[in-house]
Design an enzyme around this catalytic site. Structure first.
Site, mmCIF file in Angstrom:
data_model
loop_
_atom_site.group_PDB
_atom_site.id
_atom_site.type_symbol
_atom_site.label_atom_id
_atom_site.label_comp_id
_atom_site.label_asym_id
_atom_site.label_seq_id
_atom_site.Cartn_x
_atom_site.Cartn_y
_atom_site.Cartn_z
ATOM 1 N N CYS A 1 43.130 31.363 35.730
ATOM 2 C CA CYS A 1 42.778 32.480 34.853
ATOM 3 C C CYS A 1 41.461 32.245 34.539
ATOM 4 O O CYS A 1 41.068 30.976 34.319
ATOM 5 C CB CYS A 1 43.837 32.387 33.521
ATOM 6 S SG CYS A 1 43.095 33.961 32.439
ATOM 7 N N CYS B 1 55.694 29.849 26.376
ATOM 8 C CA CYS B 1 54.261 30.512 26.446
ATOM 9 C C CYS B 1 53.141 29.541 26.300
ATOM 10 O O CYS B 1 53.072 28.625 25.660
ATOM 11 C CB CYS B 1 54.305 31.144 25.206
ATOM 12 S SG CYS B 1 52.989 32.394 24.921
ATOM 13 N N CYS C 1 59.341 36.656 33.202
ATOM 14 C CA CYS C 1 57.704 36.564 32.707
ATOM 15 C C CYS C 1 57.166 36.600 34.156
ATOM 16 O O CYS C 1 57.249 35.328 34.645
ATOM 17 C CB CYS C 1 57.548 35.521 32.018
ATOM 18 S SG CYS C 1 55.962 35.196 31.549
ATOM 19 N N GLU D 1 53.720 30.715 39.193
ATOM 20 C CA GLU D 1 55.173 30.392 38.436
ATOM 21 C C GLU D 1 55.530 31.590 37.816
ATOM 22 O O GLU D 1 54.936 32.515 37.309
ATOM 23 C CB GLU D 1 54.936 29.165 37.274
ATOM 24 C CG GLU D 1 54.795 28.124 37.799
ATOM 25 C CD GLU D 1 54.568 26.900 37.116
ATOM 26 O OE1 GLU D 1 55.077 25.647 37.440
ATOM 27 O OE2 GLU D 1 54.116 27.188 35.841
ATOM 28 N N CYS E 1 41.049 30.321 27.590
ATOM 29 C CA CYS E 1 41.695 30.262 26.168
ATOM 30 C C CYS E 1 42.070 28.702 25.902
ATOM 31 O O CYS E 1 42.664 28.121 26.768
ATOM 32 C CB CYS E 1 43.073 31.046 25.879
ATOM 33 S SG CYS E 1 42.569 32.851 26.153
ATOM 34 N N CYS F 1 45.632 27.023 26.192
ATOM 35 C CA CYS F 1 46.634 27.652 27.412
ATOM 36 C C CYS F 1 46.292 26.643 28.526
ATOM 37 O O CYS F 1 45.347 26.430 29.082
ATOM 38 C CB CYS F 1 46.194 28.829 27.722
ATOM 39 S SG CYS F 1 46.967 29.409 29.128
HETATM 40 S S1 SF4 Z 1 46.310 33.001 27.327
HETATM 41 FE FE1 SF4 Z 1 45.968 31.589 29.356
HETATM 42 S S2 SF4 Z 1 46.607 32.921 30.754
HETATM 43 FE FE2 SF4 Z 1 46.349 34.216 29.077
HETATM 44 S S3 SF4 Z 1 44.297 34.898 29.036
HETATM 45 FE FE3 SF4 Z 1 44.322 32.927 28.005
HETATM 46 S S4 SF4 Z 1 43.800 31.420 29.484
HETATM 47 FE FE4 SF4 Z 1 44.477 33.351 30.480
#
Ligand code: SF4
Length: 351
Positions: free
Chosen positions: A119, A344, A112, A97, A123, A126
Site C-alpha cells: 500500500c 485489522c 476481507c 492475504e 498509515c 498498519c
Molecule cells: S490502513 Fe494500511 S492498507 Fe489501509 S490505507 Fe493505510 S496503509 Fe494502506
C-alpha cells in the site's frame, strides 16, 4: 487493449468486445465471445477444456493465445476464534492475504479481500503500510480470493460467504477500475450474485474517488478508516489526510450519502493515550451528525515496529458512552484472528 499484441495473457483480463474481435479474426463466429465470458464469469472456469460448448478447434486457438493466471493458496492459518487467514501467491510471485471471518450465530460469513500488493498510503499503525507498494490486483485476482475462500467456507462451515469487505491489503479506491470490475463480477446475477448491499469498500479517505464512487450505478457500502477526529492527529497517523482533510472528506461523504442513502461506517481504532479522550469523543460526535453514521470502535492489535498500544477497556467504554450520549450509533468490535495476525491492520504476508 489490443489482444493480438499480448501473448499468453490471462483471458480473464480481456473484455468481451476485444475477445469478439479476436475470435472473428480467426474465422469463428463472434457470439462465441459471450459464451467464453459466461464460462469465466458465471461458472468460474479456469481451464479452456471446461468450456465444453466451444468447438475443439476454438479451444485450441484460445490455448495458443491465452492462459489463465489464477492466484494459488500458499498458506492457511486458523485462529482459535474460527477466523481463517489465507496467503495467496500471484502468478508473478507476489503474496497477498484474505481473511474469512465467520459469525456462525448470525450466519454471517465475511471475506476481507486485498486490493493491492502492499500500500502506498503508509498509515503509521498498519502492517501493510510498512510494505512497499508493488501493484494493484486485477479483477480476476480479487474474485479468485472470493472463490477460494468461499470453498473454505463451504468446507469448514457448510455455508456460502455472505459479505465482502475491501479491507485487506491496499487502498481499494487507488485501484478503482479493477475494484469496480471485481464488484460487477461478484454481483452479476448470472454468476456469484452477491447483493451490492453486502459489499463494503473501506477507504483511508480519498475525496475525489469517494465522489466518483457515489455516482456509480452500483450501490455498495462505504466505510471510512477514520481513527482520529481532528486534522492534526489524523495527519500524524495517516499522511493521506494532509491532502484530503476532514472538511473535504465530510463534503465527499455527505454527497455519497445523498446519492446512496446508505449509512456510512467510521472505523476507529482505539489507541492508548492518543484518540480516546473526552475531547476526541466530542470531535468525533461533530463528524457524525451531517449524515447517518455507525462508528465501529476497534481494538488495536500490536504490529511489529509500531509504537502504539491498545486502549484499555475502561477508556473505550468511557469513549463509547460519550458517543451514545450524543445519539451516535456505536459498536465496540472485538478483534478477530489476533493470534494469527489476521486482525485489522495486521496483514503483512507473515504466514
Ligand atoms: S490502513 Fe494500511 S492498507 Fe489501509 S490505507 Fe493505510 S496503509 Fe494502506
Amino acid at each position: 487493449m489490443r489482444v493480438k499484441d499480448n501473448i499468453a495473457i490471462d483471458i480473464r483480463k480481456v473484455s468481451e468486445p476485444d475477445l469478439k474481435e479476436f475470435i472473428q479474426s480467426k474465422g469463428q463466429p463472434g457470439y462465441r465471445a459471450k459464451q467464453i465470458i459466461e464460462w469465466i464469469r458465471h461458472k468460474g472456469a479456469t481451464d479452456f477444456d471446461q468450456m465444453t460448448n466451444l468447438p475443439k478447434d476454438l479451444r485450441e486457438i484460445l490455448k495458443a493465445e491465452f492462459t489463465f493466471l489464477p492466484i494459488q493458496i500458499d498458506h492457511v492459518q486458523k485462529s482459535k476464534d474460527g477466523t481463517i487467514k489465507t496467503r495467496f501467491v500471484l502468478h508473478d510471485g507476489y503474496y497477498i492475504e484474505a481473511v474469512l471471518i465467520p459469525s456462525v450465530a448470525d450466519k454471517r460469513y465475511t471475506i476481507c479481500v486485498s486490493s493491492q500488493v502492499g500500500c502506498s498510503l503508509t498509515c503509521s499503525f498498519c502492517a501493510t503500510g510498512q510494505m512497499k507498494m508493488q501493484r494493484g490486483l486485477d479483477a480476476a485476482e480479487i474474485v479468485d480470493q472470493y472463490r477460494l475462500v468461499n470453498d473454505q467456507c463451504r468446507t469448514h462451515f457448510n455455508a456460502e460467504l455472505t459479505n465482502v469487505v475491501f479491507m485487506g491489503m491496499g487502498e481499494p479506491l487507488l485501484n478503482y477500475n479493477n475494484v469496480m470490475e471485481a464488484i460487477h463480477w461478484l454481483t452479476d446475477q448470472r454468476g456469484i450474485a452477491m447483493p451490492p448491499r453486502r459489499i463494503t469498500i473501506s477507504t483511508a479517505g480519498i475525496a475525489k474517488l469517494i465522489l466518483r464512487l457515489a455516482d456509480e450505478p452500483i450501490r455498495v457500502n462505504l466505510a471510512l478508516s477514520l481513527h482520529a477526529a481532528d486534522d492534526e492527529k489524523r495527519n500524524s497517523i495517516m499522511p493521506i489526510n494532509e491532502t484530503n482533510n476532514l472538511e473535504v472528506l465530510m463534503r465527499a461523504l455527505r454527497y455519497f450519502y445523498e446519492k446512496n442513502k446508505r449509512r456510512i461506517s467510521y472505523e476507529y481504532i482505539a489507541f492508548d493515550q492518543f484518540n480516546t479522550s473526552s475531547k476526541d469523543a466530542l470531535n468525533l460526535v461533530k463528524l457524525c451528525h451531517p449524515f447517518p453514521v455507525l462508528v465501529n470502535i476497534i481494538e488495536y492489535n500490536p504490529v511489529e515496529g509500531v509504537s502504539f498500544t491498545k486502549a484499555g477497556s475502561e477508556a473505550i467504554d468511557r469513549f463509547a458512552r460519550i458517543l451514545l450520549k450524543h445519539r451516535v450509533n456505536v459498536t465496540v468490535r472485538k478483534s478477530r484472528g489476533k493470534d494469527i495476525d489476521a486482525a485489522c491492520g495486521q496483514l503483512a504476508n507473515k504466514g
